[in-house]
Design an enzyme around this catalytic site. Structure first.
Site, mmCIF file in Angstrom:
data_model
loop_
_atom_site.group_PDB
_atom_site.id
_atom_site.type_symbol
_atom_site.label_atom_id
_atom_site.label_comp_id
_atom_site.label_asym_id
_atom_site.label_seq_id
_atom_site.Cartn_x
_atom_site.Cartn_y
_atom_site.Cartn_z
ATOM 1 N N ARG A 17 -61.596 61.351 -5.345
ATOM 2 C CA ARG A 17 -62.623 62.256 -5.440
ATOM 3 C C ARG A 17 -62.184 63.080 -6.700
ATOM 4 O O ARG A 17 -63.424 63.669 -6.712
ATOM 5 C CB ARG A 17 -62.239 63.681 -3.962
ATOM 6 C CG ARG A 17 -62.613 63.107 -2.547
ATOM 7 C CD ARG A 17 -62.140 63.912 -1.602
ATOM 8 N NE ARG A 17 -60.831 63.992 -1.894
ATOM 9 C CZ ARG A 17 -60.020 63.920 -0.552
ATOM 10 N NH1 ARG A 17 -60.597 64.561 0.122
ATOM 11 N NH2 ARG A 17 -58.677 63.706 -0.423
ATOM 12 N N ASP A 106 -50.563 65.093 -4.693
ATOM 13 C CA ASP A 106 -51.254 65.543 -5.360
ATOM 14 C C ASP A 106 -51.699 67.384 -5.637
ATOM 15 O O ASP A 106 -51.925 67.825 -6.033
ATOM 16 C CB ASP A 106 -52.300 65.135 -5.659
ATOM 17 C CG ASP A 106 -52.493 65.248 -3.724
ATOM 18 O OD1 ASP A 106 -52.242 66.305 -3.163
ATOM 19 O OD2 ASP A 106 -53.734 65.052 -3.398
ATOM 20 N N ASN A 227 -58.635 69.235 -4.819
ATOM 21 C CA ASN A 227 -58.735 67.881 -4.750
ATOM 22 C C ASN A 227 -59.804 67.149 -5.917
ATOM 23 O O ASN A 227 -60.265 66.204 -6.361
ATOM 24 C CB ASN A 227 -59.461 67.803 -3.350
ATOM 25 C CG ASN A 227 -59.217 67.209 -2.336
ATOM 26 O OD1 ASN A 227 -57.767 66.786 -2.663
ATOM 27 N ND2 ASN A 227 -58.826 68.088 -1.174
ATOM 28 N N ARG A 333 -46.551 69.079 -40.641
ATOM 29 C CA ARG A 333 -46.475 67.715 -39.842
ATOM 30 C C ARG A 333 -44.472 67.502 -39.408
ATOM 31 O O ARG A 333 -43.555 68.699 -40.201
ATOM 32 C CB ARG A 333 -46.901 67.192 -40.247
ATOM 33 C CG ARG A 333 -48.525 66.738 -40.076
ATOM 34 C CD ARG A 333 -48.849 65.674 -40.983
ATOM 35 N NE ARG A 333 -48.599 64.416 -41.027
ATOM 36 C CZ ARG A 333 -48.230 63.309 -41.104
ATOM 37 N NH1 ARG A 333 -48.982 63.244 -43.071
ATOM 38 N NH2 ARG A 333 -47.905 61.804 -41.644
ATOM 39 N N ALA A 423 -50.308 71.541 -65.963
ATOM 40 C CA ALA A 423 -51.033 71.420 -65.035
ATOM 41 C C ALA A 423 -51.818 70.281 -65.096
ATOM 42 O O ALA A 423 -51.416 70.218 -66.648
ATOM 43 C CB ALA A 423 -52.703 72.843 -65.558
HETATM 44 C C1 UD1 Z 1 -54.352 64.856 4.542
HETATM 45 C C2 UD1 Z 1 -54.177 65.492 5.897
HETATM 46 C C3 UD1 Z 1 -55.314 66.475 6.640
HETATM 47 C C4 UD1 Z 1 -54.676 68.180 5.377
HETATM 48 C C5 UD1 Z 1 -55.172 67.328 3.843
HETATM 49 C C6 UD1 Z 1 -54.353 68.131 2.842
HETATM 50 C C7 UD1 Z 1 -53.872 63.110 6.861
HETATM 51 C C8 UD1 Z 1 -54.680 62.130 7.634
HETATM 52 N N1 UD1 Z 1 -54.588 64.095 6.825
HETATM 53 O O1 UD1 Z 1 -55.987 64.953 4.214
HETATM 54 O O2 UD1 Z 1 -54.660 66.778 7.358
HETATM 55 O O3 UD1 Z 1 -55.405 68.953 5.272
HETATM 56 O O4 UD1 Z 1 -53.979 66.130 3.500
HETATM 57 O O5 UD1 Z 1 -55.242 68.103 1.329
HETATM 58 O O6 UD1 Z 1 -53.150 62.590 6.574
HETATM 59 N N2 UD1 Z 1 -51.445 59.310 0.077
HETATM 60 C C9 UD1 Z 1 -50.792 57.810 0.107
HETATM 61 N N3 UD1 Z 1 -51.007 56.563 0.911
HETATM 62 C C10 UD1 Z 1 -52.041 56.833 2.148
HETATM 63 C C11 UD1 Z 1 -53.049 57.796 1.509
HETATM 64 C C12 UD1 Z 1 -52.237 58.812 0.784
HETATM 65 O O7 UD1 Z 1 -49.811 57.498 -0.437
HETATM 66 O O8 UD1 Z 1 -52.679 55.288 2.116
HETATM 67 C C13 UD1 Z 1 -51.467 60.341 -0.569
HETATM 68 C C14 UD1 Z 1 -52.230 60.639 -1.420
HETATM 69 O O9 UD1 Z 1 -52.127 60.087 -2.104
HETATM 70 C C15 UD1 Z 1 -52.154 62.054 -1.191
HETATM 71 C C16 UD1 Z 1 -51.737 62.348 -0.271
HETATM 72 O O10 UD1 Z 1 -51.148 61.329 0.381
HETATM 73 O O11 UD1 Z 1 -51.278 62.836 -2.126
HETATM 74 C C17 UD1 Z 1 -52.576 62.936 0.566
HETATM 75 O O12 UD1 Z 1 -53.326 61.542 1.074
HETATM 76 P P1 UD1 Z 1 -55.573 62.056 1.005
HETATM 77 O O13 UD1 Z 1 -56.071 61.009 1.084
HETATM 78 O O14 UD1 Z 1 -55.680 63.475 -0.449
HETATM 79 O O15 UD1 Z 1 -55.229 63.159 2.742
HETATM 80 P P2 UD1 Z 1 -56.470 64.242 2.884
HETATM 81 O O16 UD1 Z 1 -57.840 62.976 3.090
HETATM 82 O O17 UD1 Z 1 -56.943 64.954 2.068
HETATM 83 CA CA CA Z 2 -55.638 65.473 -0.571
#
Ligand code: UD1
Ligand code: CA
Length: 460
Positions: A17, A106, A227, A333, A423
């Protein structure tokens, strides 16, 4: 080392996103890469093992975070969801650990007190919830009438009647280790999204009759971050503004806190004054009574008491003495070091140069690889010719020397104390003490020349 707790950071996602080639975790957020904030918070937790689950741009993330920390990095080869991320980390959790927190990578501003709180929570599962006026896009925490957590439901699976739930899942949790191990083995794939959802642990805990707690933390900026790029940039602006306001509350005058950008590690003394559109970054330290006029960037630099800098000056990796005047429009610098009462004036560039007390380089000069003594005057347009295409050489200018305007000092060269350079001189040999160096073509006049040309042209 043996640990009591562990924190697993889910940091494998690409952050689609955000629409960037660079991982959101590596993007600058108010002066540092996003992930550095969380790393700093976690590195201060006692007896806690920290495991980062990485994948997208993992080399860069590992390089950044391994510098000052002893974190463990585990690769999630297949991005199969948040439960998948935790699943790959689990085998690496220290055997003495009893409580595990899970946090998203994040979200830079998660307070360390919140992580400590949930690690101390006695429940089998503790989830941090946050109430939002507009909860769309987030997983909702569904509770029974007597406030017991029943489920976390993702937006895509939400029934119409649950859309009004305002408490969202922050993705910050803590678990008893035995429970997490069991629960992860029971999570099945979400058919719509083809991912393993960590949020399914709630229903599993309900079925297993485990104790679930929901800790409310209603400051979305801190626990939900942002996000998309726009949300992220406006959150960073708030962080910059808050930092500037903290300095104001500590006795610094900042004319406009919304356009003054100060890194976390900078120190600023009382009664220092900063004008708008300035960046103070890195490990910079401004002592008391310093004035930074508008449009300056000060990076990894110490500026001592009473100095005035700007407008529009860039100082990087330098040490500026007391009561200096630097600028306007000047580039100082790395390796520049000045004593007290030095003036480095308008449109000057200095590099690896030490300037003694009371000396002046007031206008339009380049001074590099030089040692300038005390009470020296470097005239307008003087240039140290420090580079011959192969190596850099040193210029020494002794105390009380006077270098006139538009001179070239061809290094290596020494201009001894109390000497004068006239100069327009190109200095290629050392100048002795008390001497006048002069290398000018003698001036001659051709009498009546212009008059003749004028007369010739008027006849055509
Ligand atoms: C997730 C939650 C949601 C919550 C939201 C808050 C789930 C299914 N959903 O959704 O309930 O409201 O966070 O922000 O958990 N990541 C991995 N590996 C993966 C997938 C994700 O490391 O395979 C990490 C991402 O990099 C990120 C975090 O997990 O830092 C959350 O993943 P993201 O895809 O942002 O989840 P949301 O859809 O936002
Ligand atoms: Ca998220």
């Amino acid at each position: 080392m043996s640990f009591k707790n562990a924190v697993i950071v889910m940091a494998a996602g690409a952050g689609t996103r955000f629409k960037s080639k660079t991982s959101k975790l590596l993007h600058d957020f108010a002066g540092q890469p996003t992930i550095s904030y969380l790393a700093k918070t976690l590195s201060n937790l006692k007896d806690t093992q920290v495991i980062f689950v990485v994948s997208y741009q993992k080399e860069k993330i590992i390089e950044l975070l391994s510098k000052n920390n002893s974190f463990l990095f585990v690769e999630q080869k297949e991005l199969d969801g948040t439960a998948g991320a935790v699943r790959v980390a689990l085998p690496y959790v220290d055997k003495n650990v009893s409580k595990i927190a899970v946090v998203p990578g994040d979200t830079p501003l998660i307070p360390s007190s919140l992580i400590s709180n949930i690690l101390n929570d006695r429940a089998d599962l503790c989830v941090v919830g946050c109430s939002l006026d507009d909860p769309s896009g987030y997983g909702r925490i569904k509770s029974t009438n007597d406030k017991k957590v029943k489920a976390i439901i993702e937006e895509t699976d939400l029934e119409a009647k649950d859309k009004k739930i305002k408490v969202v899942n922050t993705s910050i949790y803590s678990f008893k280790k035995e429970f997490l191990e069991k629960a992860l083995s029971k999570i099945t794939i979400n058919k719509k999204k083809k991912e393993f959802y960590l949020t399914d642990v709630v229903c599993i805990a309900v079925n297993m009759k485990k104790k679930i707690n929901c800790v409310r933390f209603d400051e979305p900026d801190l626990v939900l971050g942002a996000n998309d790029r726009l949300g992220f940039l406006s959150l960073a602006k708030e962080v910059w503004n808050k930092r500037a306001m903290d300095h104001v509350n500590n006795g610094v005058t900042i004319i406009d806190t919304k356009s003054t950008y100060i890194d976390d590690d900078c120190l600023i003394g009382t009664d220092t004054c900063i004008y708008p559109n300035s960046f103070i970054t890195g490990d910079s330290k401004l002592e008391e009574d310093v004035t930074i006029l508008e449009g300056c960037r000060i990076n990894n630099t110490i500026i001592k008491k009473g100095s005035v800098v700007g407008p529009y000056v860039y100082i990087d990796g330098a040490e500026i003495g007391t009561n200096n005047k630097i600028g306007p429009f000047t580039y100082v610098r790395p390796g520049t070091k000045t004593a007290d009462k030095v003036k480095i004036g308008g449109f000057v560039e200095t590099k690896k140069t030490v300037v003694g007390s009371g000396s002046k380089i007031p206008h339009l000069s380049y001074v590099g690889d030089a040692f300038i003594g005390e009470n020296v005057n470097i005239g307008c347009g003087v240039i140290t010719c420090n580079y011959d295409g192969f190596k850099k050489s040193i210029t020494n200018v002794g105390d009380n020397a006077f270098v006139g305007s538009d001179c070239q000092l061809v290094a290596p060269v020494n201009i001894s104390k109390n000497s004068y350079v006239a100069a327009g001189t190109t200095v290629t040999k050392d100048v002795p003490e008390d001497a006048l160096a002069l290398s000018r073509t003698p001036q001659k006049h051709i009498e009546g020349y212009v008059k003749k040309v004028r007369e010739k042209n008027s006849k055509k």
